[in-house]
Enzyme design. Sequence first.
Site, PDB file in Angstrom:
ATOM      1  N   HIS A 124      43.727 -56.614  35.189  1.00 36.33           N
ATOM      2  CA  HIS A 124      43.677 -55.154  34.953  1.00 36.33           C
ATOM      3  C   HIS A 124      42.361 -54.900  34.231  1.00 36.33           C
ATOM      4  O   HIS A 124      42.221 -55.198  33.051  1.00 36.33           O
ATOM      5  CB  HIS A 124      44.887 -54.784  34.101  1.00 36.33           C
ATOM      6  CG  HIS A 124      45.016 -53.328  33.753  1.00 36.33           C
ATOM      7  ND1 HIS A 124      44.044 -52.613  33.103  1.00 36.33           N
ATOM      8  CD2 HIS A 124      46.049 -52.454  33.933  1.00 36.33           C
ATOM      9  CE1 HIS A 124      44.456 -51.374  32.907  1.00 36.33           C
ATOM     10  NE2 HIS A 124      45.681 -51.259  33.403  1.00 36.33           N
ATOM     11  N   ASP A 125      41.372 -54.362  34.968  1.00 33.56           N
ATOM     12  CA  ASP A 125      40.021 -54.246  34.415  1.00 33.56           C
ATOM     13  C   ASP A 125      39.432 -52.893  34.785  1.00 33.56           C
ATOM     14  O   ASP A 125      38.684 -52.766  35.743  1.00 33.56           O
ATOM     15  CB  ASP A 125      39.142 -55.384  34.952  1.00 33.56           C
ATOM     16  CG  ASP A 125      37.737 -55.360  34.365  1.00 33.56           C
ATOM     17  OD1 ASP A 125      37.552 -54.780  33.286  1.00 33.56           O
ATOM     18  OD2 ASP A 125      36.825 -55.926  35.006  1.00 33.56           O
ATOM     19  N   VAL A 126      39.779 -51.867  34.017  1.00 34.83           N
ATOM     20  CA  VAL A 126      39.299 -50.521  34.301  1.00 34.83           C
ATOM     21  C   VAL A 126      38.590 -49.972  33.070  1.00 34.83           C
ATOM     22  O   VAL A 126      39.110 -50.004  31.975  1.00 34.83           O
ATOM     23  CB  VAL A 126      40.462 -49.587  34.703  1.00 34.83           C
ATOM     24  CG1 VAL A 126      41.008 -49.991  36.056  1.00 34.83           C
ATOM     25  CG2 VAL A 126      41.578 -49.588  33.673  1.00 34.83           C
TER      26      VAL A 126
END
Length: 553
Positions: free
Chosen positions: A382-384
Amino acid sequence: MSIEEHIRRVDFYRLGSGAALLVLLAFYSPVMLLVLSPTYGALPAHIFHVYGLGVFAGAGWFLKDHIQMRFGRLAAYMLPVLAFWTPTLQYFVMQQSSKLGNPLGPVVTELFGYYPLALLTVAVAGKQIQYALHLEGMGDVAVEHVPLLGSYFVYSIGEHFAKALLSRAIGFTVVFSRAGLQFVIAILYAAVIPSKLLLLAIPSVLFSITSDVHLGGISGVNSAIQNEGYSILARQESYTGYLSVLENHIDGFRVMRCDHSLLGGQWTKGASGYHPKAEDPIYAVFTMLESVRLVEGSHGSHRVDAGSKALVIGLGVGTTPAAFMKHGIDTTVVEIDPVVVKFAEQYFNFPSNHAVTIEDARKFVKRASKSPSVHQYDYIVHDVFTGGAEPAELFTVDFLHDLSSLLKDDGVIAINYAGDLNLYPTGLVVRTILATFPTCRIFREHAPTGENLVKSENPDFVNMVVFCTKSTNTPLRFRNPEQADFLGSDSRESYLLPKHEIDPAIFDHIPHGGRRLLVDKEVKRLYKYQDRGALEHWEIMRTVIPAAVWENW
């Protein structure tokens, strides 16, 4: 007087002219925020924008009679001239962004052109509407308040339409670029009120055509930033922000920019004979994300890449998913912005034979979690991150719960979060993650500095990764990496194994009025707390990339 008689008396030309001016001002509001974002960041640009607009528009309404008596038609004739001069004035002001600082910079920038334009537009439009409606026989209350309420209604509808249009059309052509739209609005001002004074706008138009790097091609930008050792390889407006690819020729790296933040980067210079199997990222955090592979399985077993599946939320330059693919992991990427995908492929060697879904992660995860046969993954990343603040909707209990259903019982999730460890939003997000996944460990990208060690309340803006599993019985442990894990990369050899662990107890404190967990219906409550983190991020970005590069975008 009957309603029919009154309608016959209405001057529809003046009424339409006044309404058109209000719609133009409404359209300019979101455009102005777009103009400010590459230099100041999206969140800092918003902080005082609405307040300033309200003050100057209100002043325009209450001073409209005085302005009419003092200047007459001259006030209306000056509107298109001011609209044409606004981009030029703001161009020079934004060149001083580092001296002005943030959030003062956006306010000063809007004072040069936009706020005076708002005051004059409301004053002129207000008088036009008052004259057009002929309400004198209905009393002073009707004369003043009916046009006021009507003007507010027209403005609100115009702003709502403008936001919807821009979200779909921004970047479609140069006309729908943020700089181009300022001139479109100025031309429309001139069309609504043909002015004898438009000759005064010629110097501004000539400057914009010949010297405004925001309107011209890439060569103009490169001329402005070449002394900083940078060049721009590509740029494009998109609905997630102003995107560009920057090359540093001195230190040898390439980055993808979104507004006033970086989505990632890679080193482009290496020693002779150095050819890693996967590109070296310039930030350690992107290497750390790959260490989900190193988390031991149940009973301390090693995970096997062959047959494993990974889901990556947020592409950036593609460092993590590209490495997964090199390890033979079947990888699916969910990215909302097609321009990010295009740039990652063209400039950061992201493999073209990938599975990328162009979609809002919330929709993708919701649909996948409700599917009769839920497709589960061994790894989720999860890389936002964009513009100095994460989209809060992707850190709620609701979203993370759905995401958890996509993770296998023995799977591992890594969640990247950038924020100040001492601020409320960071604690709220971490507590929400820990409440969703039973076993977690938190690591920061770099060790804390001396200031933070001495005084914990000092700003401590960091990139950190929260590693979690769904197991309640097995502690989360990393195996020692082997040579094959590094993919021949020096960066991975240095940073793959997380080192700087954070005690989750530091996030236990909940300030007065705060919440323990972030839920969908309260996401908007978080926005007001994100401003300080965004301002800290702006300061950090000014030390990473020179001010001239940000200012000339």
